[in-house]
Scaffold this active site. Structure first.
Site, PDB file in Angstrom:
ATOM      1  N   ALA A  60     -10.035   6.314  -3.759  1.00 35.76           N
ATOM      2  CA  ALA A  60     -10.962   6.933  -4.706  1.00 35.76           C
ATOM      3  C   ALA A  60     -10.281   7.950  -5.609  1.00 35.76           C
ATOM      4  O   ALA A  60     -10.921   8.495  -6.509  1.00 35.76           O
ATOM      5  CB  ALA A  60     -12.117   7.605  -3.960  1.00 35.76           C
ATOM      6  N   GLN A 200      -0.140   3.318   2.959  1.00 33.77           N
ATOM      7  CA  GLN A 200      -1.238   4.273   2.846  1.00 33.77           C
ATOM      8  C   GLN A 200      -1.821   4.649   4.209  1.00 33.77           C
ATOM      9  O   GLN A 200      -2.247   5.789   4.417  1.00 33.77           O
ATOM     10  CB  GLN A 200      -2.352   3.710   1.957  1.00 33.77           C
ATOM     11  CG  GLN A 200      -1.948   3.494   0.514  1.00 33.77           C
ATOM     12  CD  GLN A 200      -1.579   2.051   0.229  1.00 33.77           C
ATOM     13  OE1 GLN A 200      -0.934   1.399   1.055  1.00 33.77           O
ATOM     14  NE2 GLN A 200      -1.983   1.530  -0.922  1.00 33.77           N
ATOM     15  N   ASP A 241     -13.041  -1.325  -1.996  1.00 32.65           N
ATOM     16  CA  ASP A 241     -12.862  -1.108  -3.427  1.00 32.65           C
ATOM     17  C   ASP A 241     -13.985  -1.743  -4.221  1.00 32.65           C
ATOM     18  O   ASP A 241     -14.286  -1.297  -5.334  1.00 32.65           O
ATOM     19  CB  ASP A 241     -11.507  -1.647  -3.868  1.00 32.65           C
ATOM     20  CG  ASP A 241     -10.363  -0.832  -3.275  1.00 32.65           C
ATOM     21  OD1 ASP A 241      -9.931   0.125  -3.925  1.00 32.65           O
ATOM     22  OD2 ASP A 241      -9.932  -1.147  -2.148  1.00 32.65           O
ATOM     23  N   LYS A 252      -8.246  -3.402   0.443  1.00 33.43           N
ATOM     24  CA  LYS A 252      -6.793  -3.556   0.493  1.00 33.43           C
ATOM     25  C   LYS A 252      -6.402  -4.832   1.229  1.00 33.43           C
ATOM     26  O   LYS A 252      -6.958  -5.147   2.282  1.00 33.43           O
ATOM     27  CB  LYS A 252      -6.166  -2.348   1.195  1.00 33.43           C
ATOM     28  CG  LYS A 252      -4.658  -2.401   1.292  1.00 33.43           C
ATOM     29  CD  LYS A 252      -4.020  -2.296  -0.072  1.00 33.43           C
ATOM     30  CE  LYS A 252      -2.499  -2.369   0.032  1.00 33.43           C
ATOM     31  NZ  LYS A 252      -1.867  -2.222  -1.293  1.00 33.43           N
TER      32      LYS A 252
END
Length: 350
Positions: A60, A200, A241, A252
């Site tokens: 985000a 991530q 997303d 992802k």
């Protein structure tokens, strides 16, 4: 209103996502965090868009960066005739919202809102950049508050002493769900797949969990099946997303394979987020394919022989049948029942 980033990890503090001040936007460089704490400074809105495309920030983070980029775009044309300023801001809104293709719908809502605020400020003779900054801070507070509601519903579905697997970095929900678990006295352990090629999960999700005092273990992306088979995973959860109204989840790349494994082992998969009103079906989503060389190297070191090809779709699609529930600010929904959300939701999110 109390700031909604209270008691969250370093990554989730407003100023550490993206921040406009004195004619520039500072964006925390998540490509190197936590090895280094560095900020990319952008003095043009095009540089903000490029930083989003280059994944200086992700999850985000681009929503905040794009809004701050709109404040910067206002600063770029301060003092010029109003019509010229608005023309510039419309172009900036397009540039920022289209920095990455898969989330154009959400980003367009964000930059469009900033454009409306700037237009009103100009008509009233106020500084447009300050107006957009104030709007962005208010939007962040509102978004964090909504995701805190999501976290309440999500954590209510966890056992008292649970083991949770995550995927990638879900931004605000990571911090808020762990804060909510602590507030409810739930002792949670986290397993985070690393999320290649930018890691991530290892660098961002695990760092937030560690900052907030949670027991967290990082695993490689080829370990989720073994970990679910041997470590007693109670819940698999991820943000998204895009959440299509037909129940398809875009997140992802790697989410689909974990969802398949979770289904096999009877582990519920709870998706968190706000459904996308504009995305009626998965056919409305364009999956971003990034530079394939990003899959051939790590931390700038090439791992393959010359001539070897790479492939890097940034996201994959998980069908509704693999999703146990979509957890929203209005409660849990069956993925096939997301249209009902829009008859209940009454507060703007983006």
């Amino acid at each position: 209103m109390e700031r909604q980033d209270k008691d969250l990890g370093f990554l989730l503090r407003f100023e550490n996502v993206a921040w406009y001040e004195n004619g520039s936007v500072r964006i925390l460089d998540r490509r190197v965090y936590p090895r280094k704490i560095e900020f990319v400074e952008c003095v043009r809105h095009e540089e903000v868009a490029q930083a989003i495309a280059d994944m200086v920030t992700q999850s985000a983070g681009p929503y905040t960066a794009a809004s701050m980029g709109m404040a910067l775009a206002c600063h770029e044309v301060r003092g010029r005739p109003q019509a010229e300023q608005l023309s510039h801001l419309k172009k900036a809104a397009y540039t920022l919202s289209h920095a990455r293709p898969t989330t154009v719908n959400r980003m367009t809502l964000i930059t469009g809102g900033c454009l409306d605020v700037a237009r009103t400020a100009l008509e009233e003779g106020r500084a447009a950049d300050q107006a957009v900054l104030d709007h962005t801070i208010d939007s962040m507070n509102r978004r964090y508050a909504k995701i805190s509601q999501v976290a309440e519903y999500l954590v209510s579905l966890w056992p008292q002493n649970g083991t949770v697997m995550t995927q990638c970095y879900g931004e605000t929900i990571v911090g808020t769900m762990l804060r909510e678990a602590r507030n409810k006295g739930k002792n949670v352990k986290l397993f985070c797949p690393e999320t290649r090629p930018f890691l991530q999960g290892a660098r961002l999700t695990a760092s937030v969990a560690n900052d907030q005092g949670v027991d967290v273990t990082v695993i490689t992306d080829n370990m989720p099946a073994t970990v679910m088979a041997t470590k007693g995973i109670d819940v698999f959860t991820s943000a998204a997303d895009s959440i299509c109204r037909d129940g398809h989840i875009v997140n992802k790349v790697g989410t689909l394979q974990i969802a398949i494994v979770a289904h096999h082992f009877g582990v519920p998969y709870f998706v968190t987020g706000i459904p996308d009103k504009e995305l009626l079906t998965i056919n409305d989503v364009r999956i971003e394919e990034r530079d394939p060389t990003e899959a051939l190297s790590f931390n700038g070191v090439k791992n393959t022989a010359d001539g070897v090809k790479g492939f890097y779709p940034a996201f994959d699609v998980t069908p509704a049948g693999l999703v146990s529930a979509v957890i929203t600010d209005k409660g849990p929904f069956a993925p096939q029942d997301l249209n009902r959300y829009f008859s209940l939701s009454d507060t703007a999110y983006w």
